[in-house]
Design a protein around this motif. Structure first.
Motif, PDB file in Angstrom:
ATOM      1  N   PHE A 387      56.249  71.522 142.475  1.00  0.00           N
ATOM      2  CA  PHE A 387      56.824  72.521 141.525  1.00  0.00           C
ATOM      3  C   PHE A 387      55.891  73.719 141.685  1.00  0.00           C
ATOM      4  CE2 PHE A 387      58.705  68.754 139.962  1.00  0.00           C
ATOM      5  CZ  PHE A 387      60.082  69.056 139.909  1.00  0.00           C
ATOM      6  N   THR A 388      56.231  75.008 141.460  1.00  0.00           N
ATOM      7  CA  THR A 388      55.536  76.136 141.591  1.00  0.00           C
ATOM      8  C   THR A 388      56.194  77.204 140.681  1.00  0.00           C
ATOM      9  OG1 THR A 388      54.597  78.007 142.563  1.00  0.00           O
ATOM     10  CG2 THR A 388      56.621  77.170 143.258  1.00  0.00           C
ATOM     11  N   LEU A 389      55.496  78.112 140.153  1.00  0.00           N
ATOM     12  CA  LEU A 389      55.908  79.198 139.342  1.00  0.00           C
ATOM     13  C   LEU A 389      55.936  80.586 140.048  1.00  0.00           C
ATOM     14  CD1 LEU A 389      54.039  78.890 135.736  1.00  0.00           C
ATOM     15  CD2 LEU A 389      56.475  78.745 136.285  1.00  0.00           C
ATOM     16  N   LYS A 390      57.004  81.193 139.963  1.00  0.00           N
ATOM     17  CA  LYS A 390      57.366  82.387 140.308  1.00  0.00           C
ATOM     18  C   LYS A 390      57.660  83.279 139.261  1.00  0.00           C
ATOM     19  CE  LYS A 390      58.976  80.939 144.890  1.00  0.00           C
ATOM     20  NZ  LYS A 390      60.242  80.842 145.929  1.00  0.00           N
ATOM     21  N   SER A 391      57.049  84.798 139.469  1.00  0.00           N
ATOM     22  CA  SER A 391      57.558  85.655 138.595  1.00  0.00           C
ATOM     23  C   SER A 391      57.989  86.924 139.178  1.00  0.00           C
ATOM     24  CB  SER A 391      56.063  86.127 137.777  1.00  0.00           C
ATOM     25  OG  SER A 391      56.140  87.143 136.993  1.00  0.00           O
ATOM     26  N   THR A 392      59.014  87.250 138.379  1.00  0.00           N
ATOM     27  CA  THR A 392      59.664  88.520 138.904  1.00  0.00           C
ATOM     28  C   THR A 392      58.899  89.817 138.167  1.00  0.00           C
ATOM     29  OG1 THR A 392      61.023  88.381 136.858  1.00  0.00           O
ATOM     30  CG2 THR A 392      61.897  87.485 139.049  1.00  0.00           C
ATOM     31  N   ASP A 393      58.383  89.659 136.887  1.00  0.00           N
ATOM     32  CA  ASP A 393      57.527  90.532 136.200  1.00  0.00           C
ATOM     33  C   ASP A 393      56.425  89.825 135.560  1.00  0.00           C
ATOM     34  OD1 ASP A 393      58.780  90.040 134.227  1.00  0.00           O
ATOM     35  OD2 ASP A 393      60.431  91.444 134.420  1.00  0.00           O
ATOM     36  N   ASN A 394      55.599  90.464 134.885  1.00  0.00           N
ATOM     37  CA  ASN A 394      54.727  89.723 133.746  1.00  0.00           C
ATOM     38  C   ASN A 394      55.134  89.090 132.709  1.00  0.00           C
ATOM     39  OD1 ASN A 394      52.029  89.122 133.825  1.00  0.00           O
ATOM     40  ND2 ASN A 394      51.455  90.647 132.128  1.00  0.00           N
ATOM     41  N   VAL A 395      56.528  89.075 132.619  1.00  0.00           N
ATOM     42  CA  VAL A 395      57.276  88.828 131.269  1.00  0.00           C
ATOM     43  C   VAL A 395      58.275  87.497 131.805  1.00  0.00           C
ATOM     44  CG1 VAL A 395      58.843  89.200 129.398  1.00  0.00           C
ATOM     45  CG2 VAL A 395      57.262  90.897 130.289  1.00  0.00           C
ATOM     46  N   PHE A 396      58.693  87.385 132.574  1.00  0.00           N
ATOM     47  CA  PHE A 396      59.647  86.405 133.102  1.00  0.00           C
ATOM     48  C   PHE A 396      59.112  85.497 134.405  1.00  0.00           C
ATOM     49  CE2 PHE A 396      62.550  89.448 131.053  1.00  0.00           C
ATOM     50  CZ  PHE A 396      62.922  88.571 130.064  1.00  0.00           C
ATOM     51  N   PHE A 397      59.216  84.282 134.055  1.00  0.00           N
ATOM     52  CA  PHE A 397      58.659  83.247 135.184  1.00  0.00           C
ATOM     53  C   PHE A 397      59.794  82.198 135.433  1.00  0.00           C
ATOM     54  CE2 PHE A 397      54.973  85.047 133.113  1.00  0.00           C
ATOM     55  CZ  PHE A 397      54.009  84.848 134.101  1.00  0.00           C
ATOM     56  N   SER A 398      59.758  81.830 136.633  1.00  0.00           N
ATOM     57  CA  SER A 398      60.758  80.785 137.082  1.00  0.00           C
ATOM     58  C   SER A 398      60.133  79.424 137.614  1.00  0.00           C
ATOM     59  CB  SER A 398      61.780  81.388 138.231  1.00  0.00           C
ATOM     60  OG  SER A 398      62.557  82.220 137.686  1.00  0.00           O
ATOM     61  N   LEU A 399      60.371  78.392 137.305  1.00  0.00           N
ATOM     62  CA  LEU A 399      59.763  77.218 137.728  1.00  0.00           C
ATOM     63  C   LEU A 399      60.915  76.610 138.820  1.00  0.00           C
ATOM     64  CD1 LEU A 399      57.406  75.062 137.473  1.00  0.00           C
ATOM     65  CD2 LEU A 399      59.081  73.924 135.763  1.00  0.00           C
TER      66      LEU A 399
END
Length: 936
Positions: A387-399
């Motif tokens: 798994f990895t974390l992706k961020s659209t901005d510095n507030v919301f993250f997607s696993l």
């Protein structure tokens, strides 16, 4: 509000809207205090989403920890007011005031940001902290003296906020308004003309604060002025603005600064008192100033996240009522005192192991209210997981997934998400996400062994459990449920399913029937293990079952051959030496191994001292020299026994003849009595067959006798009924009674010889006593001569009956003769109804009986009729013998001769006979005697 301040607010609002458009956000603008259920905007149309997508994606609003003022109507795709919005409670004096929320969709996960600006509504009027203000002003106050008034506060902002003040009356004082850097207004009262205590010791003014709303709202305060004696110097601060800074979370009592003012007056007019004039905010709860020395310090909790700057207004007043004011500008310094806050917006608890890379598992919102470096975040997850974390901005993250998932390798992941800020020291927080990996049928069952081999004794019980095959499937639940299937094959042409079976659940192999080692030595087949997945996966394994032999077959003697019908004997010359080979018993055992090892023993013999049998080879040899005293006929019984447990055996009888020549053997063995050993089953079958044959023979004899008796009784019935049958009258159509008496005019006789069984004998006619026979009518028809009658009676060819024979209605037996018409009685009319077969047969039999009786009684003039017939018996009672008369059982036929001329009949008186009394029934012997007497 100044024009410059208004312009800055407009530019800030335009920049905010442009930033939202650049980030793909949707912005709305609504007034505060809207009613519940009011429409905010059509979010589905503005985001380009379908209503079905909102429902299938389970769209919802995420606002973090803030209160939910907006709700989403998924059926209409619009945003509605959920709770009444008070802009002043939400944002205070901050402008612009906006609500920031996110629209979350699932399957797939999507995030949309929505900004709702809340516009101010003029719902608050300006107000003063106190309804009254008091001033003590010396009468010596010079014109232009300035008196600071308490400012009014309006919670509204912008044009709806406080705009101006009015003072009434304006005879002695006027208002002076000064706009501060923060946009607020400083209100001062300016003395317009000197006061005269003697004229007016007290003055009352009304201060009105007015906002710019529509309609305008206002608030008032009463100003009470007491005119004092002269105090001509007012306090003066050393500086108008004081600056200070403090870190948040500073300890209570921390001194920020000290303000100072001076008054040139002496005495009580020179004493100065310091006061904080902020009334409507929380400054009085956070700060205080010493009234005597002007020390300004902290008394509450300072929080950078609540307010980053404070402006405190301080007033200096002497006892003469003269005042001066200044401002303290306090900047709050941020401290990294907030840990990152992680909120799970959407999460999957189960994911399939065949999910594609990049599948979103969880969406997380991370917030840190600290500023600058203290608010910058860095998030990470534990290593060595797909798994990895992706961020659209510095507030919301997607696993999201990264790499292949394998439930068999790891069925569950506990993923720790850690977020840390860049403050010093750094603060962090983490959450643990539990993710289950759902199974996919991607593993086939695997047997514990590559092949199986087992053994079973023959003659086993059907249904015997032989052994168990086991397969394991590392999948889960239904995908790991293994079923065992026997694959189709054959063993020696026999389907394997008729030999063994496999339990579908346990894999236990059972014997379907009892095995016979002599027919099948081993059984080889394949078993398939199949899981319960969709589609199912399977594997197979080879299984071999070896049939072990049991001693279930007795030895079979091949030689000498045992025959029940003849005697076979081995001839041994009397000159045979010791060890002479008489014969050899040859036997086999279809078993194998030690069960087929045979041994031979001599069970009994006529002379046991003369012969012996080889234990292993079955050879019969002489033990001693043959002597003359030894009997010629020797009988040996040899037992052949195998080596099984328990052992089985067979016996054979060997006949030995001690003779030097074959004739001697024949003479001795002609009366050789054979001991016949009958098999019990064969004896039973022979007795049963004999009983069945005997039963069938008796049944046949009874049936034949029954048939004979039945035929004899039927013949007896014919005999008895023949004498009692009545004579059926018959009128031939060509005959007529020409005399008045109704008797025949000519007499003719017949000599009839018959046997007792008259129905089966021929009828013979002899010469009548008169050459003339019955004459016909006057048409000139001929009569039959004696020679012609004899010829016709010997003719074997049967002629068809004459068509002229008729019965009248009165002559027919039964109901058909109940009545007759005149023409029928005369014989001139047609036969109205044809006779039945029974009536014809009855008439013929009656005619035959009459002929038989007439033979014994015929005399001239009486037609040979017996005395039982009265003289009134005329032609109508006599059958027409000229027509064809059929006698049953005979081929003779009476036929009229058309060539004989008709003779006249004598008068009835000449042929009349005297009546005789009835006679008893005559026997055939009496009939013959009477016939002889008549002839004589």
């Amino acid at each position: 509000m100044s024009d410059r301040t208004m312009a800055r607010q407009v530019l800030l609002f335009i920049w905010f809207l442009s930033l939202g458009s650049a980030l793909g956000q949707v912005s709305y603008s609504i007034p505060e205090e809207m009613a519940k259920g009011s429409l905010v905007g059509n979010i589905a149309q503005d985001l380009g989403l379908d209503l079905k997508r909102l429902k299938s994606g389970k769209a919802r609003i995420y606002t973090g920890d803030s209160a939910e003022y907006i709700e989403l109507n998924k059926d209409r795709g619009v945003l509605l007011i959920k709770e009444r919005i008070d802009r002043e409670a939400l944002c205070g004096q901050t402008t612009p005031c906006a609500l920031h929320l996110q629209i979350i969709l699932q399957n797939p996960m999507e995030l949309y940001s929505v900004t709702v600006e809340v516009k101010d509504v003029n719902d608050h009027s300006p107000s003063f902290k106190g309804d009254e203000m008091g001033f003590r002003i010396s009468e010596s106050a010079v014109t232009g003296a300035v008196f600071a008034l308490e400012r009014a506060m309006d919670l509204d902002v912008g044009i709806n906020g406080l705009q101006t003040y009015l003072l009434k009356p304006t005879d002695s004082f006027s208002l002076k308004l000064q706009t501060q850097s923060d946009g607020s207004k400083l209100v001062e009262m300016v003395l317009q003309k000197p006061l005269d205590r003697e004229k007016q010791e007290h003055l009352s003014l009304v201060l009105t604060a007015i906002d710019g709303g529509d309609p305008q709202l206002s608030g008032t305060a009463q100003i009470h002025i007491t005119v004092l004696d002269a105090n001509d110097n007012a306090p003066v601060f050393t500086q108008k603005i004081y600056k200070a800074s403090i870190t948040e979370n500073a300890l209570k009592g921390t001194v920020l600064t000290t303000v100072s003012a001076s008054d040139m007056d002496e005495g009580s007019y020179g004493k100065i008192k310091y006061l904080i004039t902020n009334t409507l905010d929380d400054v009085p709860e956070l700060f205080e100033i010493n009234e005597i020395n002007g020390v300004f310090k902290v008394i509450g909790n300072i929080d950078y996240e609540k307010s980053r700057n404070y402006q405190i207004h301080v007033q200096a007043i002497d006892d003469g009522g003269l005042t001066d004011s200044c401002k303290i500008d306090v900047d709050v310094i941020d401290v990294n005192d907030n840990t990152p806050l992680l909120n799970v917006i959407s999460q999957l608890s189960i994911i399939s192991e065949n999910s594609d890379d990049g599948t979103v598992v969880t969406m997380i919102n991370v917030q840190d209210p600290d500023a600058r470096e203290n608010g910058k975040l860095d998030c990470s997850i534990n290593e060595n997981i797909p798994f990895t974390l992706k961020s659209t901005d510095n507030v919301f993250f997607s696993l999201v997934t990264e790499g292949d998932l394998d439930r068999e390798r790891e069925s569950q992941y506990n993923i720790s998400v850690t977020c840390a800020d860049e403050g010093v020291p750094s603060l962090s927080s983490s959450i643990t996400l539990c993710l289950q990996i759902s199974d996919v049928n991607d593993n086939a069952p695997v047997f514990e062994k590559s092949s199986y081999e087992a053994s079973v004794q023959e003659n086993n019980t059907p249904g015997l459990s032989i052994f168990t095959v086991r397969a394991r499937d590392i999948d889960f639940d239904q995908n790991a449920r293994v079923s065992y299937i026997l694959e189709d094959s054959s063993v020696n042409g026999v389907p394997v399913s008729s030999l063994v079976s496999v339990s579908a659940d346990s894999g236990v192999i059972h014997a379907v029937r009892s095995f016979d080692y002599e027919q099948i030595k081993n059984v080889q087949f394949r078993v398939r293990a199949q899981d319960g997945g969709s589609p199912p996966l399977s594997s197979n394994v080879s299984v071999k079952i070896i049939i072990q032999d049991q001693n279930d077959n007795a030895p079979q003697v091949l030689y000498p051959v045992q025959s029940g019908g003849s005697v076979v004997a081995e001839i041994v010359p009397r000159s045979a030496d010791v060890g002479y080979l008489v014969t050899k018993v040859v036997a086999v055992d279809v078993d194998s191994g030690q069960n087929a090892w045979l041994s031979y023993k001599l069970q009994k013999a006529t002379d046991r001292a003369l012969f012996e049998v080889g234990l292993q080879n079955g050879e019969i040899r002489t033990v001693r020299q043959v002597t003359d005293r030894d009997a010629v006929k020797q009988r040996l019984t040899v037992v052949v026994e195998d080596n099984g447990q328990p052992s089985r055996s067979a016996t054979v009888n060997v006949n030995v003849a001690l003779a030097d020549s074959f004739p001697e053997v024949l003479s001795e063995f002609t009366d050789f009595t054979h001991d016949k050993e009958y098999n019990d089953n064969l004896t039973f079958y022979l007795v049963l067959a004999l009983a069945v044959v005997s039963f069938l023979f008796i049944v046949s004899i009874i049936a034949i006798l029954s048939v004979k008796c039945y035929r004899w009784r039927r013949e007896r019935m014919f005999y008895k009924s023949g004498a009692n049958l009545p004579v059926i009258p018959y009128y031939p159509p060509l005959y007529a009674d020409v005399g008045g008496t109704g008797t025949l005019q000519h007499v003719y006789n017949y000599d009839v010889c018959r046997t007792t069984d008259s129905r089966k004998s021929d009828l013979k006619f002899v010469r009548p006593y008169s050459e003339s026979i019955i004459s016909l009518d006057t048409s000139g028809t001929q009569t039959l001569t004696h020679a012609k009658l004899t010829t016709e009676s010997r003719d074997d060819q049967q002629k068809p009956p004459s068509a002229d024979w008729r019965f009248t209605q009165n002559q027919r037996p039964g109901p058909s003769g109940a009545a007759a018409t005149p023409e029928v009685a005369m014989g001139t009319g047609p036969w109205p109804n044809p006779p039945t077969e029974a009536e014809q047969l009855q008439a013929l039999m009656a005619a035959a009986n009459e002929v038989s009786e007439a033979t014994n009684t015929l005399t001239p003039g009486t037609m040979g009729l017996s005395t039982r017939y009265s003289p009134q018996f005329t032609l109508q009672h006599v059958p027409d013998y000229r027509q064809n008369v059929y006698i049953p059982g005979s081929t003779a036929t009476l036929t009229p001769n058309p060539q004989q001329p008709q003779q006249a009949l004598p008068p009835p008186q000449a042929s009349a006979a005297q009546p005789e009394p009835p006679k008893a029934a005559q026997t055939p012997a009496s009939k013959k005697k009477s016939t002889k007497k008549d002839k004589k």
